[in-house]
Design a protein around this motif. Sequence first.
Motif, PDB file in Angstrom:
ATOM      1  N   ALA A  67       0.978  -1.151  -0.041  1.00 46.70           N
ATOM      2  CA  ALA A  67       0.112   0.020   0.017  1.00 46.70           C
ATOM      3  C   ALA A  67       0.817   1.337  -0.005  1.00 46.70           C
ATOM      4  CB  ALA A  67      -1.134   0.103   1.277  1.00 46.70           C
ATOM      5  N   ASP A  68       0.320   2.337  -0.346  1.00 49.64           N
ATOM      6  CA  ASP A  68       0.973   3.819  -0.587  1.00 49.64           C
ATOM      7  C   ASP A  68       0.088   4.590   0.326  1.00 49.64           C
ATOM      8  OD1 ASP A  68       0.377   6.160  -2.367  1.00 49.64           O
ATOM      9  OD2 ASP A  68       2.391   5.640  -2.423  1.00 49.64           O
ATOM     10  N   ASP A  69       0.724   5.641   0.852  1.00 50.68           N
ATOM     11  CA  ASP A  69      -0.024   6.704   1.776  1.00 50.68           C
ATOM     12  C   ASP A  69      -0.870   7.418   0.919  1.00 50.68           C
ATOM     13  OD1 ASP A  69       2.176   8.025   0.856  1.00 50.68           O
ATOM     14  OD2 ASP A  69       2.697   8.714   2.797  1.00 50.68           O
ATOM     15  N   GLY A  72      -3.408   4.285  -1.539  1.00 58.30           N
ATOM     16  CA  GLY A  72      -3.921   3.204  -1.008  1.00 58.30           C
ATOM     17  C   GLY A  72      -3.337   2.137  -1.238  1.00 58.30           C
ATOM     18  N   THR A 312      -8.777   3.155  -0.497  1.00 50.95           N
ATOM     19  CA  THR A 312      -8.147   1.787  -0.382  1.00 50.95           C
ATOM     20  C   THR A 312      -8.867   0.673  -0.858  1.00 50.95           C
ATOM     21  OG1 THR A 312      -8.900   1.585   2.009  1.00 50.95           O
ATOM     22  CG2 THR A 312      -6.756   2.647   1.488  1.00 50.95           C
ATOM     23  N   THR A 409      -5.594  -1.355   5.160  1.00 52.65           N
ATOM     24  CA  THR A 409      -6.464  -0.122   5.360  1.00 52.65           C
ATOM     25  C   THR A 409      -6.083   0.576   6.534  1.00 52.65           C
ATOM     26  OG1 THR A 409      -7.987  -1.193   4.041  1.00 52.65           O
ATOM     27  CG2 THR A 409      -8.570   0.546   5.263  1.00 52.65           C
ATOM     28  N   VAL A 412      -2.629   2.634   6.203  1.00 55.61           N
ATOM     29  CA  VAL A 412      -2.798   3.668   5.515  1.00 55.61           C
ATOM     30  C   VAL A 412      -3.445   4.721   6.169  1.00 55.61           C
ATOM     31  CG1 VAL A 412      -3.935   4.596   3.414  1.00 55.61           C
ATOM     32  CG2 VAL A 412      -2.848   2.430   3.121  1.00 55.61           C
ATOM     33  N   GLU A 413      -4.336   4.533   6.724  1.00 53.74           N
ATOM     34  CA  GLU A 413      -4.995   5.646   7.481  1.00 53.74           C
ATOM     35  C   GLU A 413      -3.770   6.209   8.803  1.00 53.74           C
ATOM     36  OE1 GLU A 413      -7.959   6.940   7.426  1.00 53.74           O
ATOM     37  OE2 GLU A 413      -9.016   5.554   6.315  1.00 53.74           O
ATOM     38  N   SER A 416      -0.837   7.975   6.743  1.00 54.95           N
ATOM     39  CA  SER A 416      -1.361   9.267   5.940  1.00 54.95           C
ATOM     40  C   SER A 416      -1.749  10.381   6.656  1.00 54.95           C
ATOM     41  CB  SER A 416      -2.223   8.907   4.771  1.00 54.95           C
ATOM     42  OG  SER A 416      -3.734   8.445   5.716  1.00 54.95           O
ATOM     43  N   ASN A 479       6.326  -0.520   7.495  1.00 51.23           N
ATOM     44  CA  ASN A 479       5.667   0.868   7.332  1.00 51.23           C
ATOM     45  C   ASN A 479       6.739   1.765   6.948  1.00 51.23           C
ATOM     46  OD1 ASN A 479       2.798   0.517   8.342  1.00 51.23           O
ATOM     47  ND2 ASN A 479       4.100  -0.508   9.587  1.00 51.23           N
ATOM     48  N   ILE A 486       3.685   0.624   2.723  1.00 55.21           N
ATOM     49  CA  ILE A 486       3.287  -0.336   3.626  1.00 55.21           C
ATOM     50  C   ILE A 486       3.430  -1.583   2.943  1.00 55.21           C
ATOM     51  CG2 ILE A 486       1.473  -1.020   5.176  1.00 55.21           C
ATOM     52  CD1 ILE A 486       0.722   1.920   5.055  1.00 55.21           C
TER      53      ILE A 486
END
Length: 532
Positions: A67-69, A72, A312, A409, A412-413, A416, A479, A486
Amino acid sequence: MMAARVAWLFTMWAAAMAGTQPDLKGAFDPAAAAPPGPGSLSWSPIDQLLTESIAQGAFPGCVAAVADDIEGILYLKAFGNFTYEVPPPLSPEAVDGVAVNVDTPYDVASLTKVIATTSAAMVLYQRSLLDLDTKIADPTLLGPLFGANGKDEVTVRHLLLHNAGFPPDPQPNYWDPAFGCPATVMEPSPPEVFTCQKQIYDSLLNQGLDRPVNTEYVYSDLSMITLMYVIGTVSATHGLTTDRDLRTDCMMGSAEGQLESGASQCHYEAFVRNYVLNSHPNGHPTGHPNGHPNGHRNDHLDGHTDASPTRTSPSRSSSSSSSSPASSSSPASSTSAAWESGFLPPANSWSLVPPTWNDTLASSSIYPSAGPPYRNRVMQGQASDGNAYANGGISGHAGLFATVRDVATLLVELMSSSRPDWINGTTLKHFTTMANASQSSRALGWDTNDYTMNTYRGCGNLSSTTYTHTGYTGTEVCNDPERGIITVLFTNRVYPIADDTSSDKIHDARAAFNNAVKEVVDGDGGLVRRRP
């Protein structure tokens, strides 16, 4: 590039002046010249690596995510099966095995420490309800009784840094017959119940230290078990959770719901459920909007509801699939069953979870390091950790069940800081920065991938500031704040047994997976968005 752009602009201007359609054959295409987006990344090296890890016996199956900030989830894929060439214990009819799918839930073991317990501590800290330097024996936390046997100076910070002076595990362990939990002697297998709740809580109050406070790092489940009671106490004291939020089965283990008899364990579970896992104002980041308010699990699994935030969702992923679709005849193969990440999966969903180790006399005789048998069966759908199991399946150190999608998910929250009223960037930085390089690579609750202090390096060559954690069952999250990346890798590498060979193979697979991700995102056409 500049000359081509000028020629393209002139062509467009000339056509506009003449009132004709421009002839763009061979002209500069600004879309083609733009840097490739995440959807164009090639993930085939990761596919190949994970497939090879299964072939080499590192684990029977896995789910992986990147995942990417900003974007997603970029990559979400499943590989392999629940078991090696035999039906899982709860799906005996699945003679061809049960394939893992992208929404397969896993027993995440010690990832509970960060996904549930540390996240809960971060929420309370940001609300100014948990001072990290408050002593656990303070009347506002567990009270003076906790100060017995030299623990009076232990603070919340010491628990998070694993330098409180605790031994690694309770002695004896809660599951050990010598500890005396009422259910332990039940045959042929002890149930996962709360009948030992008060006894375990009282034991923690009387627990001794085996080194002075704040002098040495020793990774200890006792630190996170203690923090569970702290979080539950703070939540109850400030009215964040009430009796209406608590699981009725958990409350049956305490004396009239008194915190000092262990009911803070129940408040901890409710706080994690409501303020961490199901806390999103527009839909739960790791659950489903038809979840279990007031602490009651659904009695059955309904049709799948994808309540992941839009940013996401699978539609934003460049790869979201199962490498080998599960058999429709298997209870665990359905991708339409709803799953709620949390503690204590309902019994009729246990078959959806890949089994962990073979907790039997036979396995202990083959691998003495596994310890004596406790449950006398192959574990599936219930907490594999013996101490979490003995305490009813809810603990601050282990016991959480989750899907890769849900965890990615949530991470990411976090990274970010898209919900600063929940956990903001300042709080995140405070909890994820290495705290004391003279002792360990640990941050608060989290570990880091520090190139000097971290000798395990499961995150491979992701940045030294990467905050991370592993779970004994074969789970890991990494992370990387410098790349905004992530990674989540869930396996059941402990099936059928957690021996030294399994430990070595999962270490190599983890490092190789993260190095492969690094090459993809850093390579030509990669994300290449280094953070300041």
